[in-house]
Scaffold this active site. Structure first.
Site, PDB file in Angstrom:
ATOM      1  N   HIS A   1       1.187  -1.166   0.014  1.00 44.20           N
ATOM      2  CA  HIS A   1      -0.114   0.776   0.139  1.00 44.20           C
ATOM      3  C   HIS A   1       0.771   1.046   0.014  1.00 44.20           C
ATOM      4  CE1 HIS A   1      -4.348   1.282   1.022  1.00 44.20           C
ATOM      5  NE2 HIS A   1      -3.736   2.061   0.117  1.00 44.20           N
ATOM      6  N   ASP A  46      -9.225  -0.072   5.010  1.00 41.77           N
ATOM      7  CA  ASP A  46      -8.166  -0.347   5.092  1.00 41.77           C
ATOM      8  C   ASP A  46      -8.501  -0.861   6.877  1.00 41.77           C
ATOM      9  OD1 ASP A  46      -5.376  -1.265   6.538  1.00 41.77           O
ATOM     10  OD2 ASP A  46      -4.732   0.513   4.385  1.00 41.77           O
ATOM     11  N   HIS A  53      -5.513  -0.519   8.831  1.00 43.96           N
ATOM     12  CA  HIS A  53      -5.103   0.593   9.486  1.00 43.96           C
ATOM     13  C   HIS A  53      -4.847   1.468   8.752  1.00 43.96           C
ATOM     14  CE1 HIS A  53      -3.215  -3.480   9.098  1.00 43.96           C
ATOM     15  NE2 HIS A  53      -2.795  -3.420  10.063  1.00 43.96           N
ATOM     16  N   ASP A 107      -2.923   4.294   7.676  1.00 47.56           N
ATOM     17  CA  ASP A 107      -1.645   3.859   7.583  1.00 47.56           C
ATOM     18  C   ASP A 107      -1.215   5.413   7.621  1.00 47.56           C
ATOM     19  OD1 ASP A 107      -1.059   1.607   7.069  1.00 47.56           O
ATOM     20  OD2 ASP A 107      -2.622   2.269   4.537  1.00 47.56           O
ATOM     21  N   HIS A 114       4.721   1.234   3.560  1.00 45.54           N
ATOM     22  CA  HIS A 114       3.152   1.105   3.485  1.00 45.54           C
ATOM     23  C   HIS A 114       3.180   1.227   5.035  1.00 45.54           C
ATOM     24  CE1 HIS A 114       3.065  -3.398   5.341  1.00 45.54           C
ATOM     25  NE2 HIS A 114       3.992  -2.652   6.163  1.00 45.54           N
ATOM     26  N   ASP A 159      -7.759  -2.078   0.583  1.00 46.50           N
ATOM     27  CA  ASP A 159      -6.620  -2.270   0.881  1.00 46.50           C
ATOM     28  C   ASP A 159      -6.980  -3.863   1.333  1.00 46.50           C
ATOM     29  OD1 ASP A 159      -4.654  -4.169   2.689  1.00 46.50           O
ATOM     30  OD2 ASP A 159      -3.437  -2.112   3.032  1.00 46.50           O
ATOM     31  N   ASP A 204      -6.754  -6.092   3.615  1.00 45.37           N
ATOM     32  CA  ASP A 204      -7.062  -6.271   4.988  1.00 45.37           C
ATOM     33  C   ASP A 204      -8.191  -5.634   5.626  1.00 45.37           C
ATOM     34  OD1 ASP A 204      -5.309  -3.942   6.011  1.00 45.37           O
ATOM     35  OD2 ASP A 204      -3.782  -4.471   5.776  1.00 45.37           O
ATOM     36  N   GLU A 213      -2.168  -4.753  -1.449  1.00 45.65           N
ATOM     37  CA  GLU A 213      -1.705  -5.907  -0.264  1.00 45.65           C
ATOM     38  C   GLU A 213      -2.258  -7.504  -0.469  1.00 45.65           C
ATOM     39  OE1 GLU A 213       0.545  -5.618   2.136  1.00 45.65           O
ATOM     40  OE2 GLU A 213       0.959  -3.091   1.624  1.00 45.65           O
TER      41      GLU A 213
END
Length: 304
Positions: free
Chosen positions: A98, A125, A127, A129, A142, A228, A230, A273
């Site tokens: 990412h 996502d 996260h 980030d 990332h 993403d 995840d 990802e």
């Protein structure tokens, strides 16, 4: 109006903490992303893979791992995405980790400045980030692309796209967040990012979340989705390097994508990802392609 899609592979795990995301573009091709999109009447061209430096797998230097290599990859992504937008095509960036969202979104922001369009970014996502070299526990870039896009990062990254900051934090909506480092929480708060974390989704539901995230869009808005993998619950999507339990279910994720499709404004997409090395029989890639199909209008019934 027939939509023209360009697939751009970015096979690198240069910004990640685990190897394997470099195989993500091929896994999505194996899951038949091109033919599935073409089955919806879209014209799809696969531009193949971008080329960049290999992963040296070195420790961080001054809080950043692989900064020169990350810069090179993001410059390549920026130019490729901008070129497709310039031709009136819809780029789908097949990641890769990412950190590449920086090159992609800076290109979209540049395109919007040139065309006088507003920009809305949906960051799907686990996260935020939003780390910096001072805050990061790992040095993995990332975990930093949103901060870099907002002007918080090393010179060579924040200047990609020709304007610092590349975006205004007000343009971004983060959805599905459930893992944020301690210092990062404060920074997200200070920058006033709009974050719909998993608690919000649990309490209010995905429908209300997406209504808020998509509010105030109009015909002059370029809608960019940075997905993403995840974002999804690891029970349904194990093929990622940073699994965080408690993500959206299959149906919640489908609703999210269908409501984006309903706007008719999707104009660019990152899929990041995906890590086939950690997957089970390519099921995460197949799920990602299934959700991308929904982004482009697949639905159970003909919607009125």
């Amino acid at each position: 109006m027939k939509r023209h899609i360009s697939l751009i592979g970015a096979p690198t795990d240069i910004g990640a903490g685990a190897r394997g995301a470099s195989m993500g573009p091929e896994a999505m091709r194996v899951a038949n992303i091109q033919s599935i999109l073409e089955s919806h009447g879209l014209e799809v061209q696969d531009r193949g893979n971008l080329v960049g430096p290999s992963n040296p797998w070195q420790p961080p230097v001054d809080g950043y791992r692989h900064l020169p290599e990350v810069t090179a990859w993001n410059l390549a992504v920026h130019e490729a995405v901008h070129a497709e937008l310039d031709q009136g095509r819809l780029p789908i960036l097949l990641g890769g980790d990412h950190c590449l969202g920086l090159g992609s979104i800076s290109a979209v922001a540049r395109h919007c400045r040139e065309k006088g369009k507003k920009l809305r970014i949906l960051w799907l996502d686990a996260h935020a980030d939003f780390n910096t070299s001072q805050l990061t526990p790992s040095g993995n870039i990332h975990g930093m692309p949103v901060a870099c896009l907002c002007g918080l990062g090393p010179q060579q990254l924040i200047e990609i796209g020709g304007q610092v900051p590349a975006i205004n934090p007000k343009w971004i909506r983060q959805i599905g967040i459930r893992s944020v480092d301690e210092g990062e929480k404060r920074l997200v708060h200070e920058q006033d990012l709009e974050v719909f974390d998993m608690r919000f989704i649990d309490e209010m539901g995905m429908r209300h979340t997406m209504e808020l995230a998509l509010a105030t869009l109009d015909a002059n808005t370029h809608l960019h989705v940075s997905f993403d993998v995840d974002f999804l619950d690891p029970d349904i999507a194990p093929g990622v390097g940073t699994t965080i339990p408690g993500g959206p279910t299959y149906r919640e994720a489908q609703l999210c994508m269908e409501m984006i499709a309903d706007t008719g404004l999707l104009a660019s997409l990152d899929v990041m990802e995906l890590n086939p090395a950690l997957d089970v029989r390519n099921k995460t890639a197949q799920l990602a392609v299934d959700l991308i199909e929904s982004l482009f209008g697949k639905s159970t019934l003909m919607r009125k």
